[in-house]
Design an enzyme around this catalytic site. Structure first.
Site, short mmCIF file in Angstrom:
data_model
loop_
_atom_site.label_atom_id
_atom_site.label_comp_id
_atom_site.label_asym_id
_atom_site.label_seq_id
_atom_site.Cartn_x
_atom_site.Cartn_y
_atom_site.Cartn_z
N LYS A 184 52.70 40.67 39.49
CA LYS A 184 51.42 40.98 40.13
C LYS A 184 50.67 39.67 40.36
O LYS A 184 50.14 39.08 39.43
CB LYS A 184 50.58 41.88 39.22
CG LYS A 184 49.39 42.47 39.96
CD LYS A 184 48.21 42.72 39.05
CE LYS A 184 47.47 41.47 38.72
NZ LYS A 184 46.83 40.78 39.84
N GLU A 260 49.88 31.51 29.25
CA GLU A 260 49.42 30.20 29.76
C GLU A 260 47.96 30.40 30.12
O GLU A 260 47.64 30.97 31.17
CB GLU A 260 50.24 29.78 30.98
CG GLU A 260 51.72 29.55 30.68
CD GLU A 260 51.98 28.28 29.89
OE1 GLU A 260 51.06 27.44 29.76
OE2 GLU A 260 53.10 28.12 29.39
N CYS A 294 43.94 24.40 35.37
CA CYS A 294 43.82 24.53 33.91
C CYS A 294 43.94 23.16 33.26
O CYS A 294 43.46 22.93 32.16
CB CYS A 294 44.89 25.46 33.38
SG CYS A 294 46.54 24.98 33.93
N GLU A 391 35.30 25.79 30.78
CA GLU A 391 36.06 25.27 31.92
C GLU A 391 35.15 25.22 33.14
O GLU A 391 34.58 26.23 33.51
CB GLU A 391 37.18 26.26 32.24
CG GLU A 391 38.54 25.83 31.85
CD GLU A 391 39.60 26.82 32.33
OE1 GLU A 391 39.38 28.04 32.29
OE2 GLU A 391 40.66 26.34 32.72
N SER A 451 52.14 17.81 34.71
CA SER A 451 53.01 18.90 35.15
C SER A 451 54.33 18.36 35.69
O SER A 451 54.34 17.47 36.54
CB SER A 451 52.32 19.69 36.27
OG SER A 451 51.05 20.09 35.85
P1 NAP Z 1 42.11 35.62 35.48
O1 NAP Z 1 40.86 36.20 35.96
O2 NAP Z 1 42.44 35.71 34.05
O3 NAP Z 1 43.26 36.28 36.36
C1 NAP Z 1 44.62 35.93 36.20
C2 NAP Z 1 45.49 37.08 36.66
O4 NAP Z 1 45.26 38.20 35.80
C3 NAP Z 1 45.19 37.57 38.08
O5 NAP Z 1 46.39 38.02 38.66
C4 NAP Z 1 44.26 38.74 37.82
O6 NAP Z 1 44.28 39.66 38.87
C5 NAP Z 1 44.89 39.32 36.58
N1 NAP Z 1 44.03 40.16 35.77
C6 NAP Z 1 42.69 40.08 35.60
N2 NAP Z 1 42.28 41.05 34.76
C7 NAP Z 1 43.38 41.75 34.39
C8 NAP Z 1 43.61 42.87 33.54
N3 NAP Z 1 42.62 43.46 32.88
N4 NAP Z 1 44.87 43.33 33.41
C9 NAP Z 1 45.88 42.74 34.07
N5 NAP Z 1 45.73 41.69 34.89
C10 NAP Z 1 44.50 41.19 35.04
O7 NAP Z 1 42.22 34.08 35.83
P2 NAP Z 1 42.01 33.39 37.24
O8 NAP Z 1 40.55 33.27 37.49
O9 NAP Z 1 42.84 34.05 38.28
O10 NAP Z 1 42.66 31.98 36.99
C11 NAP Z 1 41.97 30.93 36.43
C12 NAP Z 1 42.29 30.80 34.96
O11 NAP Z 1 43.69 30.64 34.79
C13 NAP Z 1 41.66 29.59 34.34
O12 NAP Z 1 41.16 29.91 33.07
C14 NAP Z 1 42.84 28.62 34.21
O13 NAP Z 1 42.69 27.65 33.22
C15 NAP Z 1 43.95 29.54 33.92
N6 NAP Z 1 45.23 28.94 34.27
C16 NAP Z 1 46.04 28.54 33.26
C17 NAP Z 1 47.25 27.92 33.56
C18 NAP Z 1 48.16 27.47 32.46
O14 NAP Z 1 49.31 27.17 32.77
N7 NAP Z 1 47.73 27.41 31.21
C19 NAP Z 1 47.62 27.70 34.89
C20 NAP Z 1 46.74 28.11 35.89
C21 NAP Z 1 45.56 28.74 35.56
P3 NAP Z 1 43.02 39.87 39.82
O15 NAP Z 1 42.34 38.55 39.93
O16 NAP Z 1 43.61 40.32 41.08
O17 NAP Z 1 42.20 40.90 39.14
#
Ligand code: NAP
Length: 487
Positions: A184, A260, A294, A391, A451
């Site tokens: 997803k 992650e 991130c 962040e 990376s």
């Molecule tokens: P996010 O809001 O946590 O969303 C990540 C994914 O999870 C999206 O596909 C989102 O879908 C989905 N999601 C959200 N709520 C969910 C739930 N209750 N159940 C299942 N899936 C759910 O994060 P983001 O804003 O997209 O990404 C930014 C974050 O990712 C930052 O904190 C960044 O540091 C972190 N990140 C970490 C890494 C790493 O390798 N450590 C790499 C990249 C990013 P929808 O948005 O469609 O709801």
């Protein structure tokens, strides 16, 4: 402007769900819009999966698992090799598609396609290196046979900030290990994943191995699949807040997890650092992906003797960065993903300024259309400012001053996160000593980008569990089986 047509690349993508080897509409017949963050305009509509579609996708993954696990590792690797070649061949179109839905400058999008493809190349090579052991038991009578098998059907959830690479970093090892998948992508950037799916089909991936759900109801669709029990693993990349929630859901059926999560990277510059190299490094660590990474440098600690010159030189570089639509030549600062991101960055900067920080460049959002925030440098940032703990996820470089090594190590580690830390020094002993003292899964030692598909990516503390890439990446999708042999 690119020679490839924008409408052409968007039009070339199938906008349906991909379940059991077929492109299908959402069962409710609904779609949702994908927007260009640089204009706010709708690029297209994609299928909006329902919980019933989620179950159909899991059914397909479960049905395909046994046959897929039996496919020869070499054949699994060759599918990845073909997909690698197709990604590279179509890099320009795929990069344009990514820039349109996510906003990052075209040059960076091209870089991400290459980076994403490299995960396929790496895991194509790893598919044929899944090892085992044969050992004599200590009593000399029995034998231990240790082998590795695919974990089973897996659930993959990816974020919007690296729409292609966060997918291939999971799909690559899952294919190599012999796991089937339901993936997803984030609702904001589904097009890159849909384009990747078509490439994997073209590369020969059998039906049912990869199933793709685009949805605006991520929780409603994924939670039942996590709680179902037939999927044996969840690999998630996203925020720590969502990761925590998903870990709780995984506990019910004791799923394997790879997490992650968020970061809050310190970037430490000692007085003995090569200033030019530190400036190059901080520009990469801060501005890669418009700060929406991130791994982004979130707090820049500069030793007192260097802080004035470092701040001045960084301000010169940051204020010269062209801002605009990612498709325009030379643009470095593209739009943030949405209005909420601009609001969040603005409020973090305001909080720091209210507490005494000074703005050297940037510092306030730009009027729309589009979600633009300029490259910003803050100095005299007090240690209590909110952006020291949260962040930022935007192009804001907060500079803090330190005197001693002990002081900066304590400040750098004063966070719930532990993904990556950067440090610049010309003293190798100090470099290694401080690297060992920093609580992070990854260290950039005189290096602004860590990376690499061939290296283990991942965090400690609340930045996550497990590693992606490197030798460890495939282990996340393998279970160890020990066979006690009675001779
Ligand atoms: P996010 O809001 O946590 O969303 C990540 C994914 O999870 C999206 O596909 C989102 O879908 C989905 N999601 C959200 N709520 C969910 C739930 N209750 N159940 C299942 N899936 C759910 O994060 P983001 O804003 O997209 O990404 C930014 C974050 O990712 C930052 O904190 C960044 O540091 C972190 N990140 C970490 C890494 C790493 O390798 N450590 C790499 C990249 C990013 P929808 O948005 O469609 O709801």
């Amino acid at each position: 402007m690119s020679a490839i047509s924008e409408t052409g690349v968007v039009g070339s993508v199938d906008k349906d769900l991909f379940i059991g080897g077929k492109w299908v509409s959402a069962s409710g017949g609904k779609t949702f819009p994908v927007k260009d963050p640089s204009t706010g305009e709708v690029l297209c509509e994609v299928a909006d999966a329902t919980p019933a579609d989620g179950v159909a996708a899991l059914d397909a993954a479960v049905a395909a698992q046994a046959d897929w696990a039996a496919v020869a590792p070499r054949e699994r690797g060759e599918i990845l090799s073909r997909a690698y070649a197709l990604l590279i061949e179509r890099r320009d179109e795929l990069a344009l598609l990514m820039t349109l839905e996510m906003g990052k400058p075209l040059a960076e999008a091209k870089g991400e396609i290459t980076y994403a493809a490299e995960f396929f190349r790496w895991f194509a090579e790893e598919a044929v290196r899944i090892g085992g052991d044969y050992a004599v038991a200590p009593n000399g009578a029995g034998r231990f046979l240790v082998t590795r098998q695919p974990v089973g059907p897996t659930l993959l959830i990816t974020p919007w900030n690296f729409p292609m690479a966060m997918g291939t970093r999971k799909i690559g090892p899952a294919i190599a290990a012999g796991c089937t998948m339901v993936i997803k992508p984030a609702a904001q950037t589904p097009l890159s994943m849909l384009a990747l799916t078509a490439i994997l089909v073209e590369a020969g991936l059998p039906e049912g191995v990869l199933n793709v759900l685009t949805t605006t109801d991520s929780g409603g669709v994924m939670e039942p699949l996590i709680r179902d029990g037939r999927a044996r693993k969840l690999s998630f990349t996203g925020s720590t807040a969502v990761g925590r929630k998903l870990l709780e859901q995984c506990a019910e059926k004791v799923l394997r997890t790879s997490m992650e999560l968020g970061g809050n990277a310190p970037f430490v510059v000692f007085e003995d650092a090569d200033l030019e190299a530190a400036l190059d490094g901080v520009m990469q660590a801060k501005m890669r992906n418009i700060g929406e990474a991130c791994t982004a440098a979130n707090r820049i600690y500069v030793q007192r003797g260097l802080v004035d010159e470092f701040s001045r030189r960084l301000t010169e570089r940051m204020s010269a960065l062209p801002m605009g639509r990612g498709t325009e030549d030379g643009v470095v600062v593209g739009p943030l993903i949405d209005e909420a991101a601009v609001t969040k960055v603005s409020s973090l900067v305001k909080d720091a300024v209210d507490r005494g920080a000074k703005v050297l460049t940037g510092g306030s959002a730009v009027d729309g259309p589009g979600n633009f925030y300029p490259a910003t440098v803050l100095v005299d940032v007090p240690s209590g400012a909110k952006l020291v703990f949260e962040e930022i996820f935007g192009p804001v470089a907060p500079i803090l001053t330190f005197d001693t090594e002990d002081e900066v190590v304590a400040a750098a580690n004063d966070t719930e996160f532990g993904l990556v830390s950067y440090l610049y020094t010309s003293d190798l002993k100090r470099g290694l000593r401080v690297s060992e003292r920093l609580d992070a899964g990854m260290i950039g030692l005189n290096q602004g980008i860590v990376s690499n598909p061939a290296a283990p990516f991942g965090g400690v503390k609340q930045s996550g569990l497990g590693r992606e890439g490197g030798k460890m990446g495939i282990e996340e999708f393998l279970e160890i089986k020990y066979i006690a042999v009675n001779l």
